[in-house]
Design a protein around this motif. Sequence first.
Motif, short mmCIF file in Angstrom:
data_model
loop_
_atom_site.label_atom_id
_atom_site.label_comp_id
_atom_site.label_asym_id
_atom_site.label_seq_id
_atom_site.Cartn_x
_atom_site.Cartn_y
_atom_site.Cartn_z
N GLU A 112 0.82 -1.21 0.00
CA GLU A 112 0.00 0.00 0.00
C GLU A 112 0.85 1.26 0.00
OE1 GLU A 112 -3.26 0.39 2.72
OE2 GLU A 112 -3.65 -1.76 2.67
N THR A 113 0.30 2.29 -0.63
CA THR A 113 0.89 3.62 -0.61
C THR A 113 0.37 4.34 0.63
OG1 THR A 113 0.84 3.64 -3.02
CG2 THR A 113 1.15 5.76 -1.93
N LYS A 114 1.26 5.04 1.34
CA LYS A 114 0.87 5.81 2.53
C LYS A 114 1.08 7.28 2.24
CE LYS A 114 2.16 2.05 5.59
NZ LYS A 114 3.38 1.29 5.39
N LEU A 115 -0.01 7.98 1.93
CA LEU A 115 0.08 9.38 1.54
C LEU A 115 0.38 10.28 2.73
CD1 LEU A 115 -2.94 9.84 -0.89
CD2 LEU A 115 -0.55 9.46 -1.46
N SER A 116 1.16 11.33 2.46
CA SER A 116 1.38 12.39 3.45
C SER A 116 0.26 13.41 3.31
CB SER A 116 2.73 13.06 3.21
OG SER A 116 2.66 13.87 2.04
N ASP A 117 0.26 14.42 4.17
CA ASP A 117 -0.77 15.46 4.07
C ASP A 117 -0.54 16.39 2.87
OD1 ASP A 117 1.41 16.86 5.01
OD2 ASP A 117 0.44 17.58 6.82
N GLU A 118 0.58 16.21 2.16
CA GLU A 118 0.83 16.99 0.94
C GLU A 118 -0.01 16.50 -0.24
OE1 GLU A 118 4.96 17.61 -0.15
OE2 GLU A 118 5.55 17.22 1.91
N HIS A 119 -0.60 15.33 -0.10
CA HIS A 119 -1.37 14.74 -1.19
C HIS A 119 -2.73 14.28 -0.71
CE1 HIS A 119 2.77 14.58 -2.64
NE2 HIS A 119 2.20 14.88 -3.78
N GLN A 120 -3.71 14.40 -1.60
CA GLN A 120 -5.08 14.04 -1.22
C GLN A 120 -5.59 12.78 -1.92
OE1 GLN A 120 -7.19 17.61 -2.25
NE2 GLN A 120 -7.49 17.00 -4.38
N ASP A 121 -4.85 12.31 -2.92
CA ASP A 121 -5.29 11.11 -3.62
C ASP A 121 -4.09 10.49 -4.33
OD1 ASP A 121 -7.00 9.14 -4.54
OD2 ASP A 121 -8.07 10.43 -5.97
N MET A 122 -4.24 9.24 -4.71
CA MET A 122 -3.21 8.53 -5.48
C MET A 122 -3.91 7.56 -6.42
SD MET A 122 -3.38 5.20 -4.22
CE MET A 122 -1.89 4.53 -4.87
N LYS A 123 -3.23 7.25 -7.50
CA LYS A 123 -3.74 6.29 -8.47
C LYS A 123 -2.57 5.54 -9.09
CE LYS A 123 -7.81 8.93 -9.84
NZ LYS A 123 -8.62 9.45 -10.93
N TRP A 124 -2.81 4.27 -9.37
CA TRP A 124 -1.89 3.49 -10.19
C TRP A 124 -2.50 3.48 -11.59
CZ3 TRP A 124 2.81 1.98 -8.81
CH2 TRP A 124 3.11 1.86 -7.45
N LEU A 125 -1.75 4.00 -12.57
CA LEU A 125 -2.28 4.20 -13.92
C LEU A 125 -1.34 3.62 -14.97
CD1 LEU A 125 -3.31 7.93 -13.47
CD2 LEU A 125 -4.83 5.94 -13.38
N ASP A 126 -1.91 3.19 -16.09
CA ASP A 126 -1.05 2.75 -17.18
C ASP A 126 -0.39 3.98 -17.82
OD1 ASP A 126 -2.76 3.87 -19.17
OD2 ASP A 126 -3.69 1.94 -19.61
N CYS A 127 0.48 3.75 -18.77
CA CYS A 127 1.27 4.83 -19.38
C CYS A 127 0.39 5.96 -19.89
CB CYS A 127 2.11 4.23 -20.51
SG CYS A 127 3.13 5.42 -21.40
N ASP A 128 -0.58 5.65 -20.72
CA ASP A 128 -1.43 6.69 -21.31
C ASP A 128 -2.24 7.44 -20.27
OD1 ASP A 128 -0.47 6.14 -23.86
OD2 ASP A 128 -2.09 4.74 -24.32
N GLU A 129 -2.75 6.72 -19.28
CA GLU A 129 -3.54 7.37 -18.23
C GLU A 129 -2.67 8.31 -17.38
OE1 GLU A 129 -6.75 3.74 -17.43
OE2 GLU A 129 -4.79 3.72 -16.44
N ALA A 130 -1.45 7.88 -17.07
CA ALA A 130 -0.53 8.72 -16.28
C ALA A 130 -0.19 10.00 -17.05
CB ALA A 130 0.74 7.95 -15.93
#
Length: 141
Positions: free
Chosen positions: A98-116
């Motif tokens: 799992e990714t553990k976000l800091s308060d600097e970020h509000q969301d995360m996503k794992w995306l393929d090349c085109d989506e990123a």
Amino acid sequence: MAKRAAGFLIFRRLRERIEYLMLQASYGQHHWSPPKGHVDPGEDDYATALRETTEEAGYAESDLNIHRKQSCTLEYKVKGHDKVVVYWLAELRNPAQETKLSDEHQDMKWLDCDEAIQIAGYEDFAKMVRAFDAKIKANEL
């Protein structure tokens, strides 16, 4: 003098799919980018990338297979000021970790090349991701 920043373009392999970690800032325009941050005085780019990735995503150096020979430097302007960002390519060793976000970020996503590329919205970033993606898929790391 340009502000310097550094980070990792982190990817994971899920069966035949390659996905890239993108984080959404909790400030400003809520932009999306890989984990990165400003180089502190006395710190080199690589140390910054390690520190920022741990702070922003919760991944330590031991969680990643870092391809130190695979790097890309992006140069652009932010609010009229020059900025230089160095990214290294890094693979998450355990794709289920799992990714553990800091308060600097509000969301995360794992995306393929085109989506990123689409979510980031910058052409120089697009060129970097496409080049790294091609090397991953061709087993040239």
